[in-house]
Motif scaffolding. Structure first.
Motif, PDB file in Angstrom:
ATOM      1  N   LEU A 208       0.852  -1.187   0.000  1.00 34.32           N
ATOM      2  CA  LEU A 208       0.000   0.000   0.000  1.00 34.32           C
ATOM      3  C   LEU A 208       0.886   1.236   0.000  1.00 34.32           C
ATOM      4  O   LEU A 208       1.645   1.466   0.942  1.00 34.32           O
ATOM      5  N   ASP A 209       0.809   1.997  -1.072  1.00 34.54           N
ATOM      6  CA  ASP A 209       1.499   3.284  -1.166  1.00 34.54           C
ATOM      7  C   ASP A 209       0.738   4.269  -0.287  1.00 34.54           C
ATOM      8  O   ASP A 209      -0.383   4.671  -0.609  1.00 34.54           O
ATOM      9  N   VAL A 210       1.327   4.629   0.856  1.00 38.37           N
ATOM     10  CA  VAL A 210       0.619   5.449   1.833  1.00 38.37           C
ATOM     11  C   VAL A 210       0.808   6.932   1.510  1.00 38.37           C
ATOM     12  O   VAL A 210       1.932   7.449   1.533  1.00 38.37           O
ATOM     13  N   PHE A 211      -0.290   7.575   1.191  1.00 42.90           N
ATOM     14  CA  PHE A 211      -0.272   9.016   0.955  1.00 42.90           C
ATOM     15  C   PHE A 211      -1.675   9.549   1.208  1.00 42.90           C
ATOM     16  O   PHE A 211      -2.650   8.795   1.263  1.00 42.90           O
ATOM     17  N   SER A 212      -1.766  10.810   1.386  1.00 43.96           N
ATOM     18  CA  SER A 212      -3.069  11.475   1.412  1.00 43.96           C
ATOM     19  C   SER A 212      -3.118  12.439   0.230  1.00 43.96           C
ATOM     20  O   SER A 212      -2.085  12.809  -0.332  1.00 43.96           O
ATOM     21  N   GLY A 213      -4.300  12.823  -0.134  1.00 45.27           N
ATOM     22  CA  GLY A 213      -4.426  13.724  -1.268  1.00 45.27           C
ATOM     23  C   GLY A 213      -5.868  14.081  -1.527  1.00 45.27           C
ATOM     24  O   GLY A 213      -6.789  13.491  -0.955  1.00 45.27           O
ATOM     25  N   TYR A 214      -6.072  15.039  -2.395  1.00 43.57           N
ATOM     26  CA  TYR A 214      -7.425  15.464  -2.715  1.00 43.57           C
ATOM     27  C   TYR A 214      -7.474  15.961  -4.158  1.00 43.57           C
ATOM     28  O   TYR A 214      -6.487  16.466  -4.705  1.00 43.57           O
ATOM     29  N   ALA A 215      -8.627  15.752  -4.777  1.00 40.90           N
ATOM     30  CA  ALA A 215      -8.850  16.258  -6.125  1.00 40.90           C
ATOM     31  C   ALA A 215      -8.992  17.772  -6.075  1.00 40.90           C
ATOM     32  O   ALA A 215      -9.547  18.330  -5.126  1.00 40.90           O
ATOM     33  N   THR A 216      -8.485  18.427  -7.090  1.00 37.48           N
ATOM     34  CA  THR A 216      -8.549  19.892  -7.118  1.00 37.48           C
ATOM     35  C   THR A 216      -9.981  20.388  -7.276  1.00 37.48           C
ATOM     36  O   THR A 216     -10.313  21.489  -6.836  1.00 37.48           O
ATOM     37  N   ARG A 217     -10.839  19.580  -7.915  1.00 43.15           N
ATOM     38  CA  ARG A 217     -12.279  19.859  -7.982  1.00 43.15           C
ATOM     39  C   ARG A 217     -13.012  18.573  -7.632  1.00 43.15           C
ATOM     40  O   ARG A 217     -12.587  17.489  -8.013  1.00 43.15           O
ATOM     41  N   TRP A 218     -14.140  18.697  -6.932  1.00 36.94           N
ATOM     42  CA  TRP A 218     -14.932  17.528  -6.595  1.00 36.94           C
ATOM     43  C   TRP A 218     -16.192  17.430  -7.428  1.00 36.94           C
ATOM     44  O   TRP A 218     -16.969  16.484  -7.260  1.00 36.94           O
ATOM     45  N   ALA A 219     -16.405  18.365  -8.319  1.00 33.25           N
ATOM     46  CA  ALA A 219     -17.604  18.347  -9.149  1.00 33.25           C
ATOM     47  C   ALA A 219     -17.357  19.137 -10.423  1.00 33.25           C
ATOM     48  O   ALA A 219     -16.458  19.987 -10.503  1.00 33.25           O
ATOM     49  N   GLY A 220     -18.153  18.829 -11.419  1.00 34.65           N
ATOM     50  CA  GLY A 220     -18.210  19.573 -12.672  1.00 34.65           C
ATOM     51  C   GLY A 220     -19.642  19.509 -13.164  1.00 34.65           C
ATOM     52  O   GLY A 220     -20.517  18.941 -12.501  1.00 34.65           O
TER      53      GLY A 220
ATOM     54  N   ALA B 272     -12.287  11.563  -4.475  1.00 29.55           N
ATOM     55  CA  ALA B 272     -12.182  12.983  -4.132  1.00 29.55           C
ATOM     56  C   ALA B 272     -11.081  13.249  -3.128  1.00 29.55           C
ATOM     57  O   ALA B 272     -10.398  14.271  -3.206  1.00 29.55           O
ATOM     58  N   HIS B 273     -10.919  12.337  -2.168  1.00 26.23           N
ATOM     59  CA  HIS B 273      -9.911  12.544  -1.121  1.00 26.23           C
ATOM     60  C   HIS B 273      -9.396  11.185  -0.647  1.00 26.23           C
ATOM     61  O   HIS B 273     -10.169  10.278  -0.366  1.00 26.23           O
ATOM     62  N   THR B 274      -8.085  11.046  -0.577  1.00 25.27           N
ATOM     63  CA  THR B 274      -7.429   9.783  -0.245  1.00 25.27           C
ATOM     64  C   THR B 274      -6.737   9.916   1.100  1.00 25.27           C
ATOM     65  O   THR B 274      -6.161  10.955   1.406  1.00 25.27           O
ATOM     66  N   HIS B 275      -6.753   8.805   1.889  1.00 30.56           N
ATOM     67  CA  HIS B 275      -6.246   8.874   3.256  1.00 30.56           C
ATOM     68  C   HIS B 275      -5.318   7.716   3.584  1.00 30.56           C
ATOM     69  O   HIS B 275      -5.369   6.646   2.959  1.00 30.56           O
ATOM     70  N   SER B 276      -4.515   7.922   4.603  1.00 31.58           N
ATOM     71  CA  SER B 276      -3.708   6.863   5.192  1.00 31.58           C
ATOM     72  C   SER B 276      -4.618   5.868   5.907  1.00 31.58           C
ATOM     73  O   SER B 276      -5.733   6.230   6.324  1.00 31.58           O
ATOM     74  N   PRO B 277      -4.168   4.601   6.098  1.00 35.29           N
ATOM     75  CA  PRO B 277      -4.972   3.654   6.881  1.00 35.29           C
ATOM     76  C   PRO B 277      -4.977   3.949   8.370  1.00 35.29           C
ATOM     77  O   PRO B 277      -5.762   3.344   9.111  1.00 35.29           O
ATOM     78  N   ILE B 278      -4.141   4.878   8.832  1.00 35.71           N
ATOM     79  CA  ILE B 278      -4.113   5.226  10.257  1.00 35.71           C
ATOM     80  C   ILE B 278      -5.485   5.718  10.703  1.00 35.71           C
ATOM     81  O   ILE B 278      -6.083   6.600  10.080  1.00 35.71           O
ATOM     82  N   GLY B 279      -5.992   5.137  11.783  1.00 38.51           N
ATOM     83  CA  GLY B 279      -7.287   5.558  12.306  1.00 38.51           C
ATOM     84  C   GLY B 279      -8.472   4.952  11.594  1.00 38.51           C
ATOM     85  O   GLY B 279      -9.616   5.269  11.926  1.00 38.51           O
ATOM     86  N   ALA B 280      -8.219   4.062  10.614  1.00 44.11           N
ATOM     87  CA  ALA B 280      -9.308   3.352   9.926  1.00 44.11           C
ATOM     88  C   ALA B 280     -10.414   4.303   9.494  1.00 44.11           C
ATOM     89  O   ALA B 280     -11.570   4.164   9.875  1.00 44.11           O
ATOM     90  N   GLN B 281     -10.065   5.262   8.646  1.00 49.41           N
ATOM     91  CA  GLN B 281     -11.024   6.300   8.262  1.00 49.41           C
ATOM     92  C   GLN B 281     -11.592   6.145   6.855  1.00 49.41           C
ATOM     93  O   GLN B 281     -12.635   6.730   6.550  1.00 49.41           O
ATOM     94  N   GLY B 282     -10.942   5.369   5.997  1.00 49.43           N
ATOM     95  CA  GLY B 282     -11.320   5.367   4.584  1.00 49.43           C
ATOM     96  C   GLY B 282     -12.775   5.039   4.317  1.00 49.43           C
ATOM     97  O   GLY B 282     -13.510   5.813   3.686  1.00 49.43           O
ATOM     98  N   ILE B 283     -13.243   3.855   4.759  1.00 52.31           N
ATOM     99  CA  ILE B 283     -14.619   3.449   4.501  1.00 52.31           C
ATOM    100  C   ILE B 283     -15.591   4.405   5.180  1.00 52.31           C
ATOM    101  O   ILE B 283     -16.629   4.782   4.623  1.00 52.31           O
ATOM    102  N   ASN B 284     -15.232   4.813   6.384  1.00 53.63           N
ATOM    103  CA  ASN B 284     -16.133   5.656   7.159  1.00 53.63           C
ATOM    104  C   ASN B 284     -16.360   7.004   6.493  1.00 53.63           C
ATOM    105  O   ASN B 284     -17.481   7.505   6.419  1.00 53.63           O
ATOM    106  N   LEU B 285     -15.295   7.602   5.977  1.00 52.46           N
ATOM    107  CA  LEU B 285     -15.423   8.871   5.274  1.00 52.46           C
ATOM    108  C   LEU B 285     -16.208   8.700   3.980  1.00 52.46           C
ATOM    109  O   LEU B 285     -16.995   9.569   3.593  1.00 52.46           O
ATOM    110  N   ALA B 286     -16.013   7.571   3.304  1.00 49.25           N
ATOM    111  CA  ALA B 286     -16.734   7.311   2.055  1.00 49.25           C
ATOM    112  C   ALA B 286     -18.235   7.210   2.307  1.00 49.25           C
ATOM    113  O   ALA B 286     -19.046   7.759   1.542  1.00 49.25           O
ATOM    114  N   LEU B 287     -18.630   6.518   3.381  1.00 46.07           N
ATOM    115  CA  LEU B 287     -20.049   6.385   3.699  1.00 46.07           C
ATOM    116  C   LEU B 287     -20.651   7.734   4.078  1.00 46.07           C
ATOM    117  O   LEU B 287     -21.791   8.052   3.703  1.00 46.07           O
ATOM    118  N   GLN B 288     -19.891   8.540   4.812  1.00 46.70           N
ATOM    119  CA  GLN B 288     -20.364   9.880   5.155  1.00 46.70           C
ATOM    120  C   GLN B 288     -20.544  10.727   3.899  1.00 46.70           C
ATOM    121  O   GLN B 288     -21.536  11.469   3.775  1.00 46.70           O
TER     122      GLN B 288
END
Length: 429
Positions: free
Chosen positions: A284-296, A306-322
């Motif tokens: 797993l290439d660990v990085f965070s990042g975000y798209a410069t635009r989230w809509a068009g 739209a936004h990528t996260h580290s596995p620290i804190g187990a946030q990926g799925i949770n943020l996606a559902l939100q």
């Protein structure tokens, strides 16, 4: 009624729908179910042909469980098999430095849930399939975005005789951190290399041991993430220097296996017996990042797209559902008004960006505190800092932020329709 696959060989099947979702992951299927329950027609396409494959994201935080329960899918997903994990622990050379008890959170979800992602996806898919407006195209990766001027009006997916066009007033990119939809739209991703480590993930048999916790285990300068994984396994994430895998791999699997075994003494025998090839490990290439635009115009990015996260804190799925819960009322408003311009589809973005920035900041601090600093000074300071944190009001604030997010997010069930979903078998299965 659900339509499975891209249709029989040689059969043309262009589709017109209200919402086209690219990607059948947690974000895409959750949004699809929210929209279906609100009376919209939804087509989901995915390049994979099955949910029965390896995943690494398995941990659900209490906030995500609340959303899934409100949507009516949590109980069914849990019935397929999973583990309640009551604690998050930081261990260094057999010393327990931090012991976060999720049981201190308000019921009913005072725990983390280790749930195979295929169980969650299968339950979401089955729930979607009970709605007549659902169409599913499996094995149909996106090939093109269809445009009228600058407005996205659908996609082309599949290839050869299985090539299909899906026409929709809004397309949702839910196809992950390396989103092809985002790339086709010409939206750049701003990558933040703020983490010092990448992670090699693998699974071994638990051997009867069950800690029912998520642990960061430090032995020397090689932190390891460990958690119980259904059925009777543990997921292990061995950290290595960022971008350092090639050099380590060149040393060969035997040396790498021995290094990992030393870092996880409780599972050393299983590592030595079960890790046979480099292909048994997933980088797993660990990085965070975000798209410069989230809509068009006619397009929205969701979750990891739209936004990528580290596995620290187990946030990926949770943020996606939100994200899905927040986008749901925006899309319903767009359908009601017939307005799919960037301005309307971006209504949820400014406030959500603030949430995501807070997650980026928290994850960077967590990574530095738990995974970084192998020096003698850091080793002396870390236990003192961990013990001090546990006795301050900040401890509870951080725990709630990790468990529930920056702010409460709820399913807009008031937008659901009154019609009962169908219960027959999916057509074309």
């Amino acid at each position: 009624m659900a339509v499975w696959a891209c249709g029989p060989e040689g059969m043309a099947m262009d589709i017109t729908t209200d919402v086209c979702v690219v990607g059948a992951g947690p974000a895409g299927l959750t949004l699809a179910l929210l929209m279906l329950r609100s009376g919209a027609r939804v087509t989901v396409l995915d390049r994979n042909r099955s949910f029965d494959r390896e995943y690494r994201g398995e941990i659900l935080q209490p906030g995500a469980m609340t959303l899934l329960d409100d949507l009516g899918v949590l109980a069914g997903a849990r019935a397929r098999g999973g583990y309640e994990l009551g604690r998050f622990q930081l261990v260094e050379n057999e010393r327990l430095l931090m012991d976060i008890d999720y049981g201190t959170l308000p019921p009913p979800y005072g725990f983390l849930l280790s749930l195979p992602q295929r169980h969650l996806l299968t339950e979401l898919f089955d729930s979607c399939s009970r709605h007549q407006g659902f169409t599913y195209l499996e094995g149909c990766g996106i090939r093109e975005l269809v445009r009228e001027g600058t407005t996205v009006t659908g996609v082309v997916c599949g290839q050869g005789e299985r090539r299909r066009r899906v026409t929709a007033p809004v397309t949702v990119a839910a196809d992950g951190r390396y989103s092809k939809t985002r790339r086709l739209a010409g939206i750049e991703q701003h990558r933040l290399d703020t983490f010092a480590h990448d992670i090699l993930w693998f699974r071994v048999a638990a051997g009867g041991r069950a800690d029912r916790s998520v642990r960061v285990h430090r032995t020397g300068d090689t932190p390891v993430l460990i958690y119980d994984s259904y059925p009777d396994c543990v997921q292990i994430g061995w950290t290595l220097p960022h971008n350092g895998y090639r050099q380590i791999a060149e040393e060969g699997v035997e040396k790498l296996r021995s290094r990992i075994a030393r870092a996880v003494p409780d599972y050393a025998d299983q590592v030595l017996e079960q890790v046979k090839e480099l292909s048994d490990l997933t980088l797993l290439d660990v990085f965070s990042g975000y798209a410069t635009r989230w809509a068009g115009d006619g397009l929205v990015l969701l979750g990891d797209s739209a936004h990528t996260h580290s596995p620290i804190g187990a946030q990926g799925i949770n943020l996606a559902l939100q994200d899905a819960a927040l986008l749901h009322p925006v899309l319903m408003s767009a359908l009601d008004r017939g307005d799919f311009g960037e301005a309307r589809l971006s209504q949820w973005v400014p406030e959500r960006r603030k949430d995501i920035e807070k997650v980026f900041t928290l994850q960077a601090r967590q990574s530095k505190a738990m995974l970084g600093g192998g020096s003698r000074l850091a080793g002396a300071v870390r236990p003192l800092a961990a013990r001090a944190l546990a006795h301050t009001p900040l401890y509870g604030k951080i725990l709630r932020a990790i468990a529930f997010g920056a702010r409460p997010i709820a399913v807009r069930s008031d937008l659901f329709g009154t019609a009962e979903p169908i219960h027959g078998e999916a057509a074309g299965a």
